[in-house]
Scaffold this motif. Structure first.
Motif, PDB file in Angstrom:
ATOM      1  N   ILE A  23       0.972  -1.221   0.067  1.00 39.27           N
ATOM      2  CA  ILE A  23      -0.129   0.104   0.049  1.00 39.27           C
ATOM      3  C   ILE A  23       0.948   1.263  -0.017  1.00 39.27           C
ATOM      4  N   GLN A  73       8.738  -0.828   4.196  1.00 36.42           N
ATOM      5  CA  GLN A  73       8.139  -0.106   5.189  1.00 36.42           C
ATOM      6  C   GLN A  73       9.064   0.532   6.106  1.00 36.42           C
ATOM      7  N   ILE A  81       4.628   3.983   2.545  1.00 39.50           N
ATOM      8  CA  ILE A  81       4.815   2.709   2.036  1.00 39.50           C
ATOM      9  C   ILE A  81       4.503   1.735   3.126  1.00 39.50           C
ATOM     10  N   PHE A  82       3.636   0.830   2.891  1.00 41.43           N
ATOM     11  CA  PHE A  82       3.532  -0.429   4.020  1.00 41.43           C
ATOM     12  C   PHE A  82       2.910  -1.640   3.271  1.00 41.43           C
TER      13      PHE A  82
END
Lengths: 96, 278, 387
Positions: A23, A73, A81-82
């Motif tokens: 994500i 991440q 972002i992760f």
């Protein structure tokens, strides 16, 4: 666990690799490129488009290769972002 | 892409409860390593499962001084160099609180050098994370006590001729019980070092070598943040337990990283408690 | 309860000003003293050092005065009442953190035992030159509260009052004294613990999630406080900040932030100011004084009254905020205001300003070596009245 007690691979179901889902919070990205450079499976590339600040955020190109290692991440200095684990994996001994 | 955006609304960043996401994006430049240090610190807190209500972050001034404002715990952004004495006051005022000082090299080693030395001497139970980017970045790239010879800065336009500080050696000599150094790309190792440092009672120091993509890099023509990060990582040699006098950082040469000091000394509170019991 | 009894030594004692100050701090609930040794403030620490283990207090000798006040501010955020003691050169170093204390609205007490300056000056001589430094020492706009005792009894009372004021207005309070008063040995009466009125800081009582560190009451402009480690997860900064405590770099926020810091003292200045008048009702000449010098003024006024000169005395107890209204009011009645000071003219300028030309202001240099003698004050009163 002692060696002898280990579950034998024969007959048991083939372990599935862990899969992750990425994500990207695009508007937080400052385009440093750390995630693209240091993704161990080359899942990401720098996209052509711009975010609201005028940086190029990363883009997922090989999501099937993501192994949910979480390094993107960790290495992202902008918390943009992760990854989340796509599905629960039965065999935990294979997460590496 | 649209699918990702909808998911992103539904799913929260795993550090949401550790960081003040309402303040993002933060002020640090693209390619800066301070965000990585914060990321490692947040991850370490996550790993430790520490009660965040009992944790306090104190920062001084400078780029790294802004860290306190982004971590969602009780946090103080104090004056230049005085994060350690402020943290000392908090620790002695309420010994149940775990106090972490996150600040830069200029803040901790230059203007706050005396406080650093004496807090280490007293062995006050603090964890100090020193983000070292070899320069005073927030004020516009002036020469720092850690700037290697002969790096250029805006105030050393002919190259720096001063001897740089060796932070781990300073910490060890002053009496720190835990000293480690990592680059901002050694994320996992850095995280575990911070976990160890937080667990360790006493004055623990973790130095994070971080790229400054805006000032240090530009004036020395070292490329962007990614290039510097890569350089630091590729030129780092892990040598645990290396004597700290070997840890000087030369300009664009190898950087020895690892855990250098891990020893036992009674903390200030322990010594004081024991003294008054007798 | 037991702790309180140990902290408050009820009864009459023979104490020096320094000892009375330490007792005042303990009685007010001070449990943290951060300091750096400097002559002549050290007697206060010595007394505290003898007593702090009785009350489970913390005493720490920091590496310098900068860190001493920083530690005091940190300790104050844990809910402890905290103080530091110093003298001129140390007070100069603390200036930075007076600013931080004001900006973070941190209650604490700073005792400045003045010595003769400038720079190292004459350490053992009672000085009086830190008056304006107490007011303007740190950069930027701010208001301070500064008290000036003139006897060991007042050292006790005013230390208690300083804690009360600092907790009430959430600001550092400075006790400006000097070597003369701090070395003076007199009877000090310490009241019962229950009779010592201490204002405790206003704590936040609402929901945790709704807490904003600088959301203030419109009534007193003071935001309620919380302690570190209680789960509020707040952030405070020395930068210009909004009510969430987050830095905001715009003019509007600067005004919102600093204007309130100034106003929260200015609006209530009349409640804070404290002074002592003697025979000012019919006085033609009024001697305005503070601190050690005011002890000599009383003698001088009595002496000239016997000789038929209608003199009066106004002793200022709270130097900052300055009793402007009182001085203006007195200037309407009296023709001359005399300001004897153990410095080269600091408060006399304030007096002159507040007199607004209605009375003539005369400055008198009452040197540190002259403290204890009132002949120069008498001489000036006579000279002024002969005109």
């Amino acid at each position: 666990m002692r060696v002898r007690e280990r579950i034998k691979p024969f007959g048991s179901e083939k372990p599935q690799p862990v899969k992750g889902e990425l994500i990207i919070i695009e508007d937080r990205c400052k385009g440093c490129g750390f995630c693209v450079e240091y993704c161990p499976n080359d899942v990401l590339i720098v996209s052509d488009k711009f975010n609201s600040k005028g940086y190029h955020p990363p883009e997922v190109v090989h999501e099937e290769n993501c192994r949910y290692c979480g390094f993107c991440q960790l290495v992202c200095p902008d918390f943009a972002i992760f990854s989340i684990e796509e599905k629960a994996v039965e065999s935990k001994s294979n997460t590496a | 892409m649209e699918a990702i955006i909808t998911q992103q609304e539904a799913k929260r960043h795993p550090m949401d409860n550790l960081l003040r996401m309402d303040r993002m994006p933060h002020i640090w430049c693209p390619g800066c390593g301070i965000g990585n240090a914060v990321s490692a610190f947040a991850d370490a807190l996550d790993k430790l499962e520490y009660n965040l209500d009992k944790l306090c972050v104190v920062s001084g001034i400078g780029c790294t001084g802004r860290v306190a404002g982004y971590i969602k715990v009780d946090s103080f952004h104090t004056t230049h160099g005085r994060a350690i004495p402020f943290a000392t006051g908090i620790k002695l005022g309420n010994p149940d609180i775990k106090v972490v000082v996150i600040s830069g090299d200029g803040d901790l080693v230059s203007i706050g050098g005396n406080h650093f030395v004496h807090a280490a001497r007293r062995n006050i139970d603090l964890t100090v994370i020193c983000v070292n980017n070899f320069i005073y970045a927030m004020t516009g790239g002036q020469v720092a006590p850690t700037t290697p010879t002969p790096a250029y800065t805006t105030t050393s336009p002919f190259g720096n001729f001063e001897n740089p500080s060796n932070v781990p050696q300073l910490a060890e000599a002053a009496g720190a019980v835990y000293v480690a150094r990592w680059t901002a790309l050694h994320m996992r190792r850095l995280t575990y070092s911070i976990v160890d440092a937080l667990k360790k009672p006493g004055f623990s120091v973790v130095e994070v070598i971080s790229p400054c993509a805006m000032y240090y890099s530009r004036i020395n023509k070292l490329g962007d943040g990614l290039d510097m990060m890569k350089f630091y990582y590729d030129h780092s040699i892990i040598k645990h337990g290396e004597p700290t006098d070997h840890l000087e950082i030369d300009y664009q040469k190898e950087i020895i990283v690892g855990k250098f000091v891990d020893r036992e000394r009674p903390t200030y509170s322990e010594s004081m408690g024991k003294w008054f019991e007798d | 309860m037991k702790e309180t009894n140990l902290a408050v030594l009820t009864g009459s004692h023979d104490l020096t000003g320094s000892q009375a100050c330490a007792e005042g701090g303990l009685s007010a609930g001070c449990r943290f003293l951060g300091y750096y040794p400097i002559f002549p403030s050290f007697d206060i620490v010595e007394r505290f050092a003898e007593r702090f283990s009785d009350v489970k207090g913390v005493l720490i000798q920091m590496e310098d005065e900068i860190s001493a006040l920083a530690a005091v501010l940190g300790a104050s955020w844990t809910g402890k009442k905290a103080m530091t003691v110093t003298s001129g050169p140390g007070f100069a170093q603390m200036a930075e953190h007076i600013g931080l204390g004001v900006m973070l609205e941190t209650p604490c007490v700073i005792v400045d035992v003045q010595r003769d300056g400038t720079s190292e000056g004459s350490p053992s001589a009672p000085g009086g030159g830190d008056i304006m430094m107490a007011r303007w020492g740190s950069h930027g706009d701010y208001e301070v509260i500064a008290l000036s005792p003139n006897s060991p009894q007042e050292m006790f009372d005013m230390t208690v009052k300083a804690f009360s004021l600092s907790e009430k207005y959430r600001t550092p309070v400075i006790l400006i004294t000097d070597t003369y008063v701090s070395n003076l040995n007199e009877a000090v009466h310490i009241p019962d613990a229950k009779d010592i009125q201490i204002h405790t800081r206003k704590y936040y009582k609402g929901k945790r999630e709704d807490y904003l560190p600088f959301q203030y009451d419109a009534k007193d402009l003071v935001p309620p406080m919380v302690d570190v480690g209680k789960g509020y997860r707040f952030h405070v900064t020395g930068l210009t900040h909004d009510e969430r405590g987050y830095p905001v770099m715009d003019e509007k926020c600067q005004e919102w932030n600093v204007h309130r810091l100034v106003q929260k003292i200015r609006i209530f200045a009349e409640d804070i100011v404290d002074f002592e008048e003697e025979q000012t009702d019919d006085a033609d000449v009024i001697v305005v004084s503070y601190g050690a010098v005011s002890r000599d003024v009383i003698h001088a006024v009595h002496q000239v009254r016997e000789e038929g000169i209608r003199a009066g005395s106004l002793r200022i107890k709270t130097i900052w905020p300055f009793p402007e209204k009182k001085i203006t009011q007195l200037a309407k009645k009296a023709t001359h205001l005399i300001v004897p000071e153990n410095n080269f003219g600091q408060i006399c300028l304030e007096v002159e300003r507040c007199a607004r030309g209605r009375a003539e202001t005369h400055y008198l240099y009452h040197a540190s070596s002259r403290i204890g003698q009132s002949d120069d004050i008498v001489k000036l009163i006579k000279k002024v009245m002969k005109k």
